[in-house]
Design a protein around this motif. Structure first.
Motif, PDB file in Angstrom:
ATOM      1  N   LYS A  86       3.182  11.068  -9.518  1.00  0.00           N
ATOM      2  CA  LYS A  86       1.923   9.766  -9.895  1.00  0.00           C
ATOM      3  C   LYS A  86       0.995   9.753 -11.088  1.00  0.00           C
ATOM      4  O   LYS A  86       0.881   8.997 -11.934  1.00  0.00           O
ATOM      5  N   LYS A  93      -0.616   8.089 -19.213  1.00  0.00           N
ATOM      6  CA  LYS A  93      -0.070   7.030 -19.503  1.00  0.00           C
ATOM      7  C   LYS A  93      -1.719   5.685 -19.986  1.00  0.00           C
ATOM      8  O   LYS A  93      -1.908   4.714 -20.548  1.00  0.00           O
ATOM      9  N   TRP A  95      -3.182   4.567 -18.062  1.00  0.00           N
ATOM     10  CA  TRP A  95      -3.007   3.799 -16.986  1.00  0.00           C
ATOM     11  C   TRP A  95      -4.074   3.211 -16.003  1.00  0.00           C
ATOM     12  O   TRP A  95      -4.584   4.115 -15.071  1.00  0.00           O
ATOM     13  N   ASP A  99      -3.491  -2.528 -15.274  1.00  0.00           N
ATOM     14  CA  ASP A  99      -2.353  -2.938 -16.061  1.00  0.00           C
ATOM     15  C   ASP A  99      -1.132  -2.658 -15.107  1.00  0.00           C
ATOM     16  O   ASP A  99      -0.906  -2.107 -13.835  1.00  0.00           O
ATOM     17  N   LYS A 100       0.058  -3.272 -15.767  1.00  0.00           N
ATOM     18  CA  LYS A 100       0.805  -3.922 -14.443  1.00  0.00           C
ATOM     19  C   LYS A 100       1.946  -2.637 -13.759  1.00  0.00           C
ATOM     20  O   LYS A 100       2.413  -2.163 -12.537  1.00  0.00           O
ATOM     21  N   GLU A 101       1.672  -1.303 -15.048  1.00  0.00           N
ATOM     22  CA  GLU A 101       2.767   0.178 -15.310  1.00  0.00           C
ATOM     23  C   GLU A 101       1.641   0.919 -13.870  1.00  0.00           C
ATOM     24  O   GLU A 101       2.415   1.713 -12.962  1.00  0.00           O
ATOM     25  N   TYR A 102       0.488   0.355 -13.140  1.00  0.00           N
ATOM     26  CA  TYR A 102      -0.105   1.205 -12.589  1.00  0.00           C
ATOM     27  C   TYR A 102       0.164   0.873 -11.370  1.00  0.00           C
ATOM     28  O   TYR A 102       0.178   2.271 -10.066  1.00  0.00           O
ATOM     29  N   ARG A 104       2.544  -0.397 -10.441  1.00  0.00           N
ATOM     30  CA  ARG A 104       4.188   0.240 -10.506  1.00  0.00           C
ATOM     31  C   ARG A 104       3.842   1.364  -9.625  1.00  0.00           C
ATOM     32  O   ARG A 104       5.450   1.491  -9.274  1.00  0.00           O
ATOM     33  N   GLY A 105       3.257   2.388 -10.415  1.00  0.00           N
ATOM     34  CA  GLY A 105       3.768   3.123  -9.688  1.00  0.00           C
ATOM     35  C   GLY A 105       2.537   3.776  -8.294  1.00  0.00           C
ATOM     36  O   GLY A 105       3.232   4.695  -7.902  1.00  0.00           O
TER      37      GLY A 105
END
Length: 129
Positions: A86, A93, A95, A99-102, A104-105
């Motif tokens: 992670k 990236k 993140w 960030d939405k990806e953060y 999600r991770g």
């Protein structure tokens, strides 16, 4: 409810409590910062905190010392690598909490830790039967 079911639920409750404290209260900024550096003592110490804090589950569902040691080592290795992956992805990236990806991770990381706890509990139930 059977004694075994109560013990299994107690194991899950203990693992949830220890996870909350090890990941969100006791984790140091240095541990968070260095998780993406493979083999760094700060990341290793974080995973070791988790593994050691899981030992009380063997009071709830006793197993042999060899099995207990194997579970503790497996949790250490699993926790370390989930966190490392992670961190590496998030760092590469770039993140941030915005960030939405953060998120999600983080959610995926926490999900994998929870699946580890379910696997530990399932193994203890299986060994008991």
């Amino acid at each position: 409810m059977t004694e075994g079911a109560v013990a299994a639920l107690a194991v899950l409750v203990w693992l949830q409590i220890k996870h909350l404290f090890c990941d969100f209260f006791f984790q140091t900024p240095r541990q968070i910062e260095m998780k993406g550096v493979y083999g760094h003592p700060a990341g290793l110490s974080h995973a070791a905190q988790h593994a050691v804090a899981s030992i009380p589950v063997f009071l709830l569902m006793p197993v042999s010392a060899v099995v207990a040691a194997a579970i503790v080592v497996a949790e250490f290795v699993t926790h370390y690598h989930v966190d490392w992956i992670k961190a590496v992805i998030g760092d590469r990236k770039g993140w941030t909490v915005r960030d939405k990806e953060y998120w999600r991770g983080l959610g995926s990381d926490q999900f994998l830790h929870q699946m580890t706890y379910l696997a530990i509990c399932a193994l203890l139930i299986w060994l008991r039967s």
